[in-house]
Design a protein around this motif. Structure first.
Motif, PDB file in Angstrom:
ATOM      1  N   ALA A   1       0.845  -1.198   0.000  1.00  0.00           N
ATOM      2  CA  ALA A   1       0.000   0.000   0.000  1.00  0.00           C
ATOM      3  C   ALA A   1       0.873   1.238   0.000  1.00  0.00           C
ATOM      4  CB  ALA A   1      -0.922   0.007   1.217  1.00  0.00           C
ATOM      5  N   ALA A   2       0.468   2.232  -0.751  1.00  0.00           N
ATOM      6  CA  ALA A   2       1.189   3.511  -0.804  1.00  0.00           C
ATOM      7  C   ALA A   2       0.176   4.645  -0.874  1.00  0.00           C
ATOM      8  CB  ALA A   2       2.118   3.553  -2.011  1.00  0.00           C
ATOM      9  N   GLY A   3       0.550   5.738  -0.235  1.00  0.00           N
ATOM     10  CA  GLY A   3      -0.356   6.878  -0.239  1.00  0.00           C
ATOM     11  C   GLY A   3       0.109   7.939   0.713  1.00  0.00           C
ATOM     12  N   THR A   4      -0.848   8.589   1.373  1.00  0.00           N
ATOM     13  CA  THR A   4      -0.562   9.671   2.309  1.00  0.00           C
ATOM     14  C   THR A   4      -1.205   9.359   3.653  1.00  0.00           C
ATOM     15  OG1 THR A   4      -0.557  11.248   0.471  1.00  0.00           O
ATOM     16  CG2 THR A   4      -0.743  12.153   2.700  1.00  0.00           C
ATOM     17  N   GLU A   5      -0.409   9.519   4.705  1.00  0.00           N
ATOM     18  CA  GLU A   5      -0.923   9.330   6.050  1.00  0.00           C
ATOM     19  C   GLU A   5      -0.717  10.612   6.847  1.00  0.00           C
ATOM     20  OE1 GLU A   5       1.263   6.646   8.605  1.00  0.00           O
ATOM     21  OE2 GLU A   5       3.099   6.950   7.434  1.00  0.00           O
ATOM     22  N   VAL A   6      -1.344  10.647   8.007  1.00  0.00           N
ATOM     23  CA  VAL A   6      -1.200  11.796   8.904  1.00  0.00           C
ATOM     24  C   VAL A   6      -0.409  11.336  10.125  1.00  0.00           C
ATOM     25  CG1 VAL A   6      -2.386  13.507  10.302  1.00  0.00           C
ATOM     26  CG2 VAL A   6      -3.358  12.791   8.097  1.00  0.00           C
ATOM     27  N   VAL A   7       0.711  11.995  10.361  1.00  0.00           N
ATOM     28  CA  VAL A   7       1.569  11.668  11.495  1.00  0.00           C
ATOM     29  C   VAL A   7       1.804  12.943  12.289  1.00  0.00           C
ATOM     30  CG1 VAL A   7       3.791  10.757  12.228  1.00  0.00           C
ATOM     31  CG2 VAL A   7       2.673   9.818  10.190  1.00  0.00           C
ATOM     32  N   ASP A   8       1.339  12.934  13.534  1.00  0.00           N
ATOM     33  CA  ASP A   8       1.506  14.106  14.406  1.00  0.00           C
ATOM     34  C   ASP A   8       0.986  15.369  13.724  1.00  0.00           C
ATOM     35  OD1 ASP A   8       4.686  12.836  15.564  1.00  0.00           O
ATOM     36  OD2 ASP A   8       2.661  12.562  16.372  1.00  0.00           O
ATOM     37  N   GLY A   9      -0.129  15.230  13.042  1.00  0.00           N
ATOM     38  CA  GLY A   9      -0.757  16.371  12.398  1.00  0.00           C
ATOM     39  C   GLY A   9      -0.195  16.741  11.050  1.00  0.00           C
ATOM     40  N   ASP A  10       0.867  16.089  10.631  1.00  0.00           N
ATOM     41  CA  ASP A  10       1.490  16.388   9.332  1.00  0.00           C
ATOM     42  C   ASP A  10       1.203  15.273   8.339  1.00  0.00           C
ATOM     43  OD1 ASP A  10       4.404  17.728  10.993  1.00  0.00           O
ATOM     44  OD2 ASP A  10       2.630  18.773  10.209  1.00  0.00           O
ATOM     45  N   GLN A  11       1.035  15.646   7.092  1.00  0.00           N
ATOM     46  CA  GLN A  11       0.838  14.663   6.038  1.00  0.00           C
ATOM     47  C   GLN A  11       2.196  14.175   5.552  1.00  0.00           C
ATOM     48  OE1 GLN A  11      -1.736  15.986   2.862  1.00  0.00           O
ATOM     49  NE2 GLN A  11      -3.153  16.994   4.279  1.00  0.00           N
TER      50      GLN A  11
END
Length: 123
Positions: A97-107
């Motif tokens: 899987a590849a894409g965009t996640e949210v980590v500590d409020g940042d994409q």
């Protein structure tokens, strides 16, 4: 961190069918692509099938007539329907899987692999 988890592998007789599922956990904002790869003993990992956010699909050589990939991105899930299985389909099947996640409020982008599920085709 995004973690795909596969299920549905097992032992099946030649000519049989299996349906693999992969659910990705994590703070996923959007997928770019989800897909399946496989690796047989002594061989390199190869593409089985992939599906993009736009719905386009890509299959490994000679697999499109027997395998079908489908997605439910709203449920972070991708499926692989495998029909008319052959002994040469025996391998560990990995979800990608590849894409965009949210980590500590940042994409941020992610590119993640599952641990794999064994598919064995044998009589």
């Amino acid at each position: 961190q995004v973690q795909p988890v596969e299920s549905g592998g097992g032992l099946v007789q030649p000519g049989g069918s299996l349906r693999l599922s992969c659910v990705a956990s994590g703070s996923i904002l959007r997928f770019n692509v989800m897909g399946w790869y496989r690796q047989a003993p002594g061989k390199t990992r190869e593409l089985v099938a992939a599906i993009s956010r736009g719905g386009s699909t890509n299959y490994g050589d000679s697999l499109k007539d027997r395998f079908t990939i489908a997605e439910d991105f709203a449920k972070n899930t991708v499926y692989l329907q495998m029909n008319s299985l052959k002994p040469e389909d025996t391998a560990v099947y990995y979800c990608h899987a590849a894409g965009t996640e949210v980590v500590d409020g940042d994409q941020q982008h992610f590119n993640s692999w599952g641990q794999g599920t064994q598919v064995t085709v044998s009589s």
